[in-house]
Design a protein around this motif. Structure first.
Motif, PDB file in Angstrom:
ATOM      1  N   ALA A   1     -40.036  18.579   3.360  1.00 30.22           N
ATOM      2  CA  ALA A   1     -41.148  18.655   4.316  1.00 30.22           C
ATOM      3  C   ALA A   1     -41.830  17.299   4.469  1.00 30.22           C
ATOM      4  N   LEU A   2     -42.051  16.612   3.364  1.00 26.35           N
ATOM      5  CA  LEU A   2     -42.684  15.297   3.442  1.00 26.35           C
ATOM      6  C   LEU A   2     -41.787  14.313   4.190  1.00 26.35           C
ATOM      7  N   ALA A   3     -40.495  14.391   3.948  1.00 26.05           N
ATOM      8  CA  ALA A   3     -39.556  13.536   4.677  1.00 26.05           C
ATOM      9  C   ALA A   3     -39.625  13.833   6.170  1.00 26.05           C
ATOM     10  N   ALA A   4     -39.730  15.109   6.528  1.00 22.08           N
ATOM     11  CA  ALA A   4     -39.803  15.497   7.935  1.00 22.08           C
ATOM     12  C   ALA A   4     -41.110  15.014   8.580  1.00 22.08           C
ATOM     13  N   TYR A   5     -42.197  15.038   7.847  1.00 16.96           N
ATOM     14  CA  TYR A   5     -43.473  14.542   8.381  1.00 16.96           C
ATOM     15  C   TYR A   5     -43.338  13.060   8.709  1.00 16.96           C
ATOM     16  N   ASN A   6     -42.652  12.333   7.866  1.00 17.30           N
ATOM     17  CA  ASN A   6     -42.512  10.889   8.045  1.00 17.30           C
ATOM     18  C   ASN A   6     -41.429  10.512   9.048  1.00 17.30           C
ATOM     19  N   TRP A   7     -40.285  11.138   8.965  1.00 17.63           N
ATOM     20  CA  TRP A   7     -39.104  10.716   9.718  1.00 17.63           C
ATOM     21  C   TRP A   7     -38.831  11.596  10.927  1.00 17.63           C
ATOM     22  N   LYS A  51     -30.696  16.876  10.857  1.00 18.07           N
ATOM     23  CA  LYS A  51     -29.381  16.254  11.037  1.00 18.07           C
ATOM     24  C   LYS A  51     -28.863  15.662   9.727  1.00 18.07           C
ATOM     25  N   ALA A  52     -29.734  14.955   9.009  1.00 17.55           N
ATOM     26  CA  ALA A  52     -29.322  14.263   7.781  1.00 17.55           C
ATOM     27  C   ALA A  52     -29.186  15.210   6.590  1.00 17.55           C
ATOM     28  N   LEU A  53     -29.982  16.270   6.590  1.00 17.59           N
ATOM     29  CA  LEU A  53     -29.989  17.220   5.477  1.00 17.59           C
ATOM     30  C   LEU A  53     -29.768  18.633   6.022  1.00 17.59           C
ATOM     31  N   PRO A  54     -28.578  18.933   6.515  1.00 13.04           N
ATOM     32  CA  PRO A  54     -28.360  20.237   7.159  1.00 13.04           C
ATOM     33  C   PRO A  54     -28.638  21.427   6.236  1.00 13.04           C
ATOM     34  N   ASP A  55     -28.504  21.227   4.947  1.00 10.56           N
ATOM     35  CA  ASP A  55     -28.823  22.313   4.003  1.00 10.56           C
ATOM     36  C   ASP A  55     -30.302  22.290   3.603  1.00 10.56           C
ATOM     37  N   LEU A  56     -31.041  21.319   4.135  1.00  8.19           N
ATOM     38  CA  LEU A  56     -32.471  21.121   3.898  1.00  8.19           C
ATOM     39  C   LEU A  56     -32.827  20.796   2.455  1.00  8.19           C
ATOM     40  N   GLU A  57     -31.840  20.510   1.631  1.00  9.12           N
ATOM     41  CA  GLU A  57     -32.101  20.053   0.261  1.00  9.12           C
ATOM     42  C   GLU A  57     -32.336  18.548   0.306  1.00  9.12           C
ATOM     43  N   TYR A  58     -33.445  18.114  -0.242  1.00 12.93           N
ATOM     44  CA  TYR A  58     -33.795  16.698  -0.205  1.00 12.93           C
ATOM     45  C   TYR A  58     -32.815  15.881  -1.021  1.00 12.93           C
ATOM     46  N   ASP A  59     -32.292  14.848  -0.404  1.00 17.49           N
ATOM     47  CA  ASP A  59     -31.386  13.905  -1.056  1.00 17.49           C
ATOM     48  C   ASP A  59     -31.865  12.511  -0.678  1.00 17.49           C
ATOM     49  N   PRO A  60     -32.503  11.800  -1.601  1.00 20.58           N
ATOM     50  CA  PRO A  60     -33.051  10.480  -1.282  1.00 20.58           C
ATOM     51  C   PRO A  60     -32.018   9.516  -0.709  1.00 20.58           C
ATOM     52  N   ALA A  61     -30.754   9.685  -1.070  1.00 20.47           N
ATOM     53  CA  ALA A  61     -29.708   8.785  -0.579  1.00 20.47           C
ATOM     54  C   ALA A  61     -29.407   9.005   0.907  1.00 20.47           C
ATOM     55  N   ARG A  62     -29.894  10.122   1.471  1.00 19.59           N
ATOM     56  CA  ARG A  62     -29.562  10.447   2.855  1.00 19.59           C
ATOM     57  C   ARG A  62     -30.732  10.260   3.823  1.00 19.59           C
ATOM     58  N   VAL A  63     -31.794   9.632   3.334  1.00 17.31           N
ATOM     59  CA  VAL A  63     -32.938   9.348   4.201  1.00 17.31           C
ATOM     60  C   VAL A  63     -33.196   7.841   4.187  1.00 17.31           C
ATOM     61  N   PRO A  64     -33.877   7.320   5.201  1.00 14.74           N
ATOM     62  CA  PRO A  64     -34.177   5.875   5.234  1.00 14.74           C
ATOM     63  C   PRO A  64     -35.035   5.452   4.046  1.00 14.74           C
ATOM     64  N   ASP A  65     -34.938   4.184   3.701  1.00 12.92           N
ATOM     65  CA  ASP A  65     -35.737   3.638   2.593  1.00 12.92           C
ATOM     66  C   ASP A  65     -37.220   3.927   2.770  1.00 12.92           C
ATOM     67  N   GLU A  66     -37.741   3.751   3.972  1.00 12.14           N
ATOM     68  CA  GLU A  66     -39.168   3.986   4.227  1.00 12.14           C
ATOM     69  C   GLU A  66     -39.544   5.426   3.887  1.00 12.14           C
ATOM     70  N   THR A  67     -38.708   6.359   4.283  1.00 12.08           N
ATOM     71  CA  THR A  67     -38.985   7.775   4.022  1.00 12.08           C
ATOM     72  C   THR A  67     -38.893   8.083   2.539  1.00 12.08           C
ATOM     73  N   ARG A  68     -37.895   7.546   1.878  1.00  9.18           N
ATOM     74  CA  ARG A  68     -37.734   7.734   0.431  1.00  9.18           C
ATOM     75  C   ARG A  68     -38.972   7.220  -0.306  1.00  9.18           C
ATOM     76  N   THR A  69     -39.436   6.037   0.074  1.00 10.35           N
ATOM     77  CA  THR A  69     -40.627   5.454  -0.548  1.00 10.35           C
ATOM     78  C   THR A  69     -41.860   6.295  -0.249  1.00 10.35           C
ATOM     79  N   TYR A  70     -41.968   6.770   0.974  1.00 10.82           N
ATOM     80  CA  TYR A  70     -43.087   7.611   1.404  1.00 10.82           C
ATOM     81  C   TYR A  70     -43.177   8.879   0.561  1.00 10.82           C
ATOM     82  N   VAL A  71     -42.072   9.581   0.422  1.00  9.87           N
ATOM     83  CA  VAL A  71     -42.044  10.823  -0.362  1.00  9.87           C
ATOM     84  C   VAL A  71     -42.427  10.530  -1.815  1.00  9.87           C
ATOM     85  N   ALA A  72     -41.849   9.502  -2.399  1.00  9.08           N
ATOM     86  CA  ALA A  72     -42.140   9.159  -3.795  1.00  9.08           C
ATOM     87  C   ALA A  72     -43.619   8.796  -3.984  1.00  9.08           C
TER      88      ALA A  72
END
Length: 154
Positions: A109-115, A122-143
């Motif tokens: 959800a946090l990744a979706a708010y940001n990205w 599209k990037a997470l069709p199973d909706l399980e968060y995978d930091p390797a499959r989101v942009p660096d900015e989004t990964r940093t944002y969530v963390a």
């Protein structure tokens, strides 16, 4: 009251109403607009306010109810993402909606708010968060939000 605590009552009120932990909302707003929660924050891409809404997203969520109104009533036109209460109300409603869309998966959800929810689907069709499959900015944002949320305690 400390400067960073001045909006806690709004986070509590709108968080409770939307069913979202108020500390999560506050941590997210701190990640969006700075630890001191600057309501006049503006990003390089044009996001505005304490919860950093882009114009199109603000148009849809400004009243805390999804949907764009063809001819908004005057009171909707006056809502402003830089007004802390307006921004927090919309933030709580929007995040609650995203959480429902992703089955309550917080990091997703946090990744979706940001990205954007479309990008996340599209990037997470199973909706399980995978930091390797989101942009660096989004990964940093969530963390950052998770770190700030932990620092706020229970």
């Amino acid at each position: 009251m400390e400067r960073h605590e001045r909006y806690d009552s709004l986070f509590r009120f709108y968080g409770e109403g939307a069913g979202v932990d108020w500390r999560l909302l506050k941590a997210q707003a701190q990640a969006e607009s700075g630890r001191d929660l600057d309501p006049d924050a503006r990003s390089a891409v044009g996001a505005k306010g304490i919860a950093q809404f882009m114009d199109r997203t603000w148009e849809e969520w400004r009243d805390g109810i999804a949907g764009i109104h063809e001819a908004p009533p005057v009171n909707l036109v006056l809502l402003d993402p830089r007004d802390p209460e307006d921004g927090i109300r919309a933030q709580a409603a929007y995040l609650a909606w995203i959480l429902r869309q992703v089955g309550g998966r917080l990091e997703t959800a946090l990744a979706a708010y940001n990205w954007g929810i479309g990008n996340v689907r599209k990037a997470l069709p199973d909706l399980e968060y995978d930091p390797a499959r989101v942009p660096d900015e989004t990964r940093t944002y969530v963390a950052r939000i998770l770190e700030y949320r932990t620092a706020l305690g229970d």
